[in-house]
Design a protein around this motif. Structure first.
Motif, PDB file in Angstrom:
ATOM      1  N   VAL A  60       0.845  -1.206   0.000  1.00 45.41           N
ATOM      2  CA  VAL A  60       0.000   0.000   0.000  1.00 45.41           C
ATOM      3  C   VAL A  60       0.875   1.248   0.000  1.00 45.41           C
ATOM      4  N   ARG A  61       1.945   1.236   0.804  1.00 46.58           N
ATOM      5  CA  ARG A  61       2.851   2.384   0.844  1.00 46.58           C
ATOM      6  C   ARG A  61       3.516   2.600  -0.520  1.00 46.58           C
ATOM      7  N   LEU A  62       3.938   1.517  -1.150  1.00 48.64           N
ATOM      8  CA  LEU A  62       4.581   1.605  -2.458  1.00 48.64           C
ATOM      9  C   LEU A  62       3.618   2.173  -3.502  1.00 48.64           C
ATOM     10  N   ILE A  63       2.394   1.690  -3.512  1.00 50.39           N
ATOM     11  CA  ILE A  63       1.399   2.197  -4.464  1.00 50.39           C
ATOM     12  C   ILE A  63       1.061   3.655  -4.163  1.00 50.39           C
ATOM     13  N   GLY A  64       0.895   3.977  -2.890  1.00 51.97           N
ATOM     14  CA  GLY A  64       0.562   5.352  -2.507  1.00 51.97           C
ATOM     15  C   GLY A  64       1.641   6.348  -2.897  1.00 51.97           C
ATOM     16  N   TYR A  65       2.885   6.030  -2.566  1.00 51.30           N
ATOM     17  CA  TYR A  65       3.977   6.942  -2.919  1.00 51.30           C
ATOM     18  C   TYR A  65       4.117   7.048  -4.437  1.00 51.30           C
ATOM     19  N   GLY A  66       3.925   5.927  -5.144  1.00 50.31           N
ATOM     20  CA  GLY A  66       3.999   5.963  -6.602  1.00 50.31           C
ATOM     21  C   GLY A  66       2.906   6.837  -7.194  1.00 50.31           C
ATOM     22  N   PHE A  67       1.689   6.742  -6.645  1.00 54.29           N
ATOM     23  CA  PHE A  67       0.577   7.558  -7.143  1.00 54.29           C
ATOM     24  C   PHE A  67       0.812   9.042  -6.872  1.00 54.29           C
ATOM     25  N   VAL A  68       1.265   9.355  -5.671  1.00 57.28           N
ATOM     26  CA  VAL A  68       1.557  10.758  -5.344  1.00 57.28           C
ATOM     27  C   VAL A  68       2.646  11.287  -6.268  1.00 57.28           C
ATOM     28  N   GLY A  69       3.685  10.479  -6.529  1.00 54.19           N
ATOM     29  CA  GLY A  69       4.747  10.887  -7.452  1.00 54.19           C
ATOM     30  C   GLY A  69       4.214  11.098  -8.854  1.00 54.19           C
ATOM     31  N   LEU A  70       3.295  10.221  -9.283  1.00 50.72           N
ATOM     32  CA  LEU A  70       2.686  10.358 -10.609  1.00 50.72           C
ATOM     33  C   LEU A  70       1.927  11.673 -10.724  1.00 50.72           C
TER      34      LEU A  70
END
Length: 171
Positions: free
Chosen positions: A100-110
Motif C-alpha cells: 500500500v505504501r509503495l502504491i501510494g507513494y507511486g501515485f503521489v509521485g505520478l
C-alpha cells in the motif's frame, strides 16, 4: 545446558547476543527436538542453549566453532545451517502495508510529476518565441500532455524508490 520446548533462555524471544545461531530443518516433534539437544550436549556439555522450535532456530552460547555445532546437528540427521543473524520475520500485514505504501507513494509521485510536467509544458508554450508563431503547427501545444505524461512516469518511479527506501530503513 538448558533448553527444551518453548523459547529457551529466560523466555526470551530473541537469541542471546554472541551465541552461535543454527537453523534446523526437518524437525517433526519432541523426539527430534531431543535429538538436536542431545547432539549439542555431546559436542559441548557446558553450552547454554536457546530454542525456537516453531521457527527451527537453535542458539548456543559456547566457545566451540559454529561449524562444529552445525556438523553435530547435521550428523544427528537434520539439515542445518549456521546463521550470522536471526531471520527477519515477515507478516502478511507487514507485506500488505509495504505494498500500500509503495502504491501510494507511486501515485503521489505520478500526480505531482504530471502537474509539474504540465506546468513546464505550459511555460514552454508561453515563453518560447517559436510557439505561436505563424509557422507553428501546434507542436508546442501537443507537447504539454507529452511532457506531463513523461514527468508523471518519472515522478511515479521516484515515489516508488522513495517508498522502498523508507520501507528498507524501517527494517
Amino acid at each position: 545446558m538448558s533448553g527444551g520446548e518453548g523459547a529457551g533462555m529466560a523466555g526470551s524471544a530473541v537469541p542471546p547476543p554472541g551465541a552461535v545461531l543454527l537453523s534446523v530443518s526437518g524437525l517433526r516433534g519432541p523426539e527430534d527436538h531431543a535429538a538436536v539437544l542431545a547432539a549439542l550436549r555431546q559436542r559441548d556439555p557446558a553450552g547454554v542453549v536457546w530454542t525456537d522450535w516453531p521457527r527451527g532456530l537453535v542458539a548456543v552460547q559456547t566457545d566451540h566453532p559454529p561449524e562444529a555445532l552445525r556438523v553435530a546437528v547435521q550428523d544427528a540427521g537434520f539439515i542445518t545451517a549456521w546463521l550470522a543473524h536471526p531471520p527477519m520475520e515477515v507478516s502478511a500485514g507487514g507485506v500488505g502495508a509495504a505494498i500500500v505504501r509503495l502504491i501510494g507513494y507511486g501515485f503521489v509521485g505520478l500526480v505531482l510529476g504530471m502537474l509539474l510536467g504540465a506546468a513546464l509544458g505550459i511555460g514552454n508554450v508561453m515563453l518560447n518565441p517559436v510557439c505561436g508563431s505563424p509557422g507553428d503547427s501546434g507542436a508546442c501545444a501537443m507537447g504539454i500532455p507529452a511532457i506531463a505524461i513523461g514527468a508523471g512516469l518519472l515522478g511515479a518511479a521516484a515515489g516508488a524508490v522513495l517508498a522502498l527506501a523508507r520501507i528498507a530503513r524501517r527494517r
